[in-house]
Design a protein around this motif. Structure first.
Motif, PDB file in Angstrom:
ATOM      1  N   HIS A 172       0.713  -0.999  -0.020  1.00 22.45           N
ATOM      2  CA  HIS A 172      -0.070   0.055   0.094  1.00 22.45           C
ATOM      3  C   HIS A 172       0.810   1.235   0.092  1.00 22.45           C
ATOM      4  CE1 HIS A 172      -3.295  -2.784   0.949  1.00 22.45           C
ATOM      5  NE2 HIS A 172      -3.940  -1.734   0.891  1.00 22.45           N
ATOM      6  N   LEU A 173       2.109   1.032   0.603  1.00 19.54           N
ATOM      7  CA  LEU A 173       3.079   2.306   0.750  1.00 19.54           C
ATOM      8  C   LEU A 173       3.660   2.525  -0.851  1.00 19.54           C
ATOM      9  CD1 LEU A 173       4.434   2.340   4.158  1.00 19.54           C
ATOM     10  CD2 LEU A 173       2.297   3.408   3.070  1.00 19.54           C
ATOM     11  N   ASP A 174       3.901   1.375  -1.637  1.00 14.92           N
ATOM     12  CA  ASP A 174       5.170   1.583  -2.446  1.00 14.92           C
ATOM     13  C   ASP A 174       4.434   2.550  -3.649  1.00 14.92           C
ATOM     14  OD1 ASP A 174       6.916  -0.118  -1.433  1.00 14.92           O
ATOM     15  OD2 ASP A 174       6.470  -1.972  -2.751  1.00 14.92           O
ATOM     16  N   PRO A 175       3.139   2.550  -3.997  1.00 14.68           N
ATOM     17  CA  PRO A 175       2.809   3.596  -4.871  1.00 14.68           C
ATOM     18  C   PRO A 175       3.143   5.197  -4.651  1.00 14.68           C
ATOM     19  CG  PRO A 175       0.883   2.324  -4.551  1.00 14.68           C
ATOM     20  CD  PRO A 175       2.192   1.686  -3.521  1.00 14.68           C
ATOM     21  N   HIS A 176       3.601   5.377  -3.355  1.00 12.85           N
ATOM     22  CA  HIS A 176       3.703   6.474  -2.964  1.00 12.85           C
ATOM     23  C   HIS A 176       5.323   6.994  -2.784  1.00 12.85           C
ATOM     24  CE1 HIS A 176      -0.314   7.415  -1.543  1.00 12.85           C
ATOM     25  NE2 HIS A 176      -0.215   6.271  -1.070  1.00 12.85           N
ATOM     26  N   ALA A 229      -4.651  -0.035   4.232  1.00 15.39           N
ATOM     27  CA  ALA A 229      -4.033  -1.307   4.275  1.00 15.39           C
ATOM     28  C   ALA A 229      -4.229  -2.175   5.601  1.00 15.39           C
ATOM     29  CB  ALA A 229      -2.579  -1.064   4.514  1.00 15.39           C
ATOM     30  N   PHE A 230      -4.868  -1.576   6.728  1.00 18.59           N
ATOM     31  CA  PHE A 230      -4.995  -2.062   7.993  1.00 18.59           C
ATOM     32  C   PHE A 230      -5.646  -3.662   7.736  1.00 18.59           C
ATOM     33  CE2 PHE A 230      -7.751  -2.949  11.647  1.00 18.59           C
ATOM     34  CZ  PHE A 230      -6.675  -3.243  12.592  1.00 18.59           C
ATOM     35  N   LEU A 231      -7.184  -3.515   7.204  1.00 19.55           N
ATOM     36  CA  LEU A 231      -7.898  -4.626   7.135  1.00 19.55           C
ATOM     37  C   LEU A 231      -7.180  -5.832   6.426  1.00 19.55           C
ATOM     38  CD1 LEU A 231     -11.588  -3.134   6.970  1.00 19.55           C
ATOM     39  CD2 LEU A 231     -10.488  -4.229   8.862  1.00 19.55           C
ATOM     40  N   PRO A 232      -6.693  -5.417   5.125  1.00 16.74           N
ATOM     41  CA  PRO A 232      -6.212  -6.697   4.711  1.00 16.74           C
ATOM     42  C   PRO A 232      -4.876  -7.229   5.338  1.00 16.74           C
ATOM     43  CG  PRO A 232      -5.953  -4.690   3.175  1.00 16.74           C
ATOM     44  CD  PRO A 232      -6.987  -4.399   4.362  1.00 16.74           C
TER      45      PRO A 232
END
Length: 296
Positions: A172-176, A229-232
């Motif tokens: 979830h962070l890599d796109p940033h 990102a939390f739930l998955p």
């Protein structure tokens, strides 16, 4: 910076409420689908929502929030998913702390606004990991920033669970920016550390504070993806471990680890200190504490 930031404030506060509703629904679904094990014959847990109010020293409205707490469920022994939106003027101690963080002008105009979501889950099954997550936005007339993250706190560690939790956050962070996850992971390792025990409180995660690149939309998008990102990252671990048989020794290990968690939150956690020093509802601030713990 002026109150022209009202649209951004409203957008951020609305997002934190949306994320809360998504998490509450997912956790109640876990309760409904817990049909095995020693807690299966209990009533499925449900969140109770309580509106909290914050009052300024002069008696005026200073915001508040919503406590969403579930106790004694099939899966969750205690879990809180709280949102808040508070505002007013920072006292001298808080102004000094802001100045130490590089925020100028607080002595001339000490107004502030803050909103966020804070989550802590303590589990019935010792094999299912406890977890913490929060994201927030803070505003003054002189600066704004985002902060937060999430970290996993198992009392019985499984390497594959830790790997899944971190890999999901990274994706979830890599796109940033692919350099972002390593930085936020290292920051979490430093932040969620208990000096007087010479150890981390869990197996880490991600953490950031004072995030202000000058591009509000970009920083808000990052904050949203930390929340997304939390739930998955977490729910599959609960589904995997919630039916694992446990022993009395396992439960004892869980209670001792909860004592470690309580020590951190009461001694070091910035959010706890800020909430108590700015007059927010103490029950909401201390929601993170476990229902039962022990010390050896």
């Amino acid at each position: 910076m002026s109150d022209g930031f009202q649209a951004e404030k409203s957008k951020a506060a609305a997002w934190f409420g949306e994320l809360r509703d998504q998490i509450v629904a997912a956790f109640e679904h876990l309760e409904d689908t817990q049909v095995e094990g020693p807690t299966a014959d209990m009533l499925a847990g449900r969140f109770e929502r309580t509106v909290t109010k914050r009052t300024a020293d002069d008696g005026s409205d200073a915001g508040g929030g919503v406590m969403s707490v579930m106790r004694g469920g099939r899966v969750f022994e205690k879990v809180g998913v709280n949102t808040s939106e508070v505002f007013g003027e920072l006292g001298p101690a808080a102004q000094k702390a802001m100045a130490a963080r590089g925020v100028p002008g607080m002595e001339d105009d000490p107004r502030f606004w803050a909103s966020g979501i804070s989550l802590v889950a303590h589990m019935e099954n010792p094999h299912a990991p406890a977890v913490h997550m929060n994201t927030r936005m803070f505003w003054t007339p002189h600066a704004w920033w985002f902060g937060g993250g999430s970290d996993l706190n198992p009392c019985i560690e499984y390497d594959e669970d830790t790997e899944h939790f971190h890999a999901t956050q990274k994706s979830h962070l890599d796109p940033h920016g692919e350099d972002l996850y390593p930085k936020l992971k290292e920051w979490a390792d430093e932040y969620f550390y208990i000096p007087h025990r010479n150890r981390a409180r869990g197996v880490g995660g991600i953490f950031m504070d004072d995030r202000c690149t000058g591009d509000w939309q970009a920083d808000f998008a990052l904050t949203q993806d930390i929340g997304r990102a939390f739930l998955p990252a977490y729910v599959p671990l609960v589904e995997k471990r919630r039916n694992t048989p446990w022993s009395e020794d396992d439960k004892d290990t869980q209670l001792v680890h909860r004592g470690l968690y309580a020590e951190y939150n009461l001694v070091y956690d910035r959010g706890t200190k800020f909430g108590l020093t700015t007059g927010h509802d103490a029950n909401a601030v201390l929601m993170s504490l476990p229902p039962m713990a022990k010390w050896t």
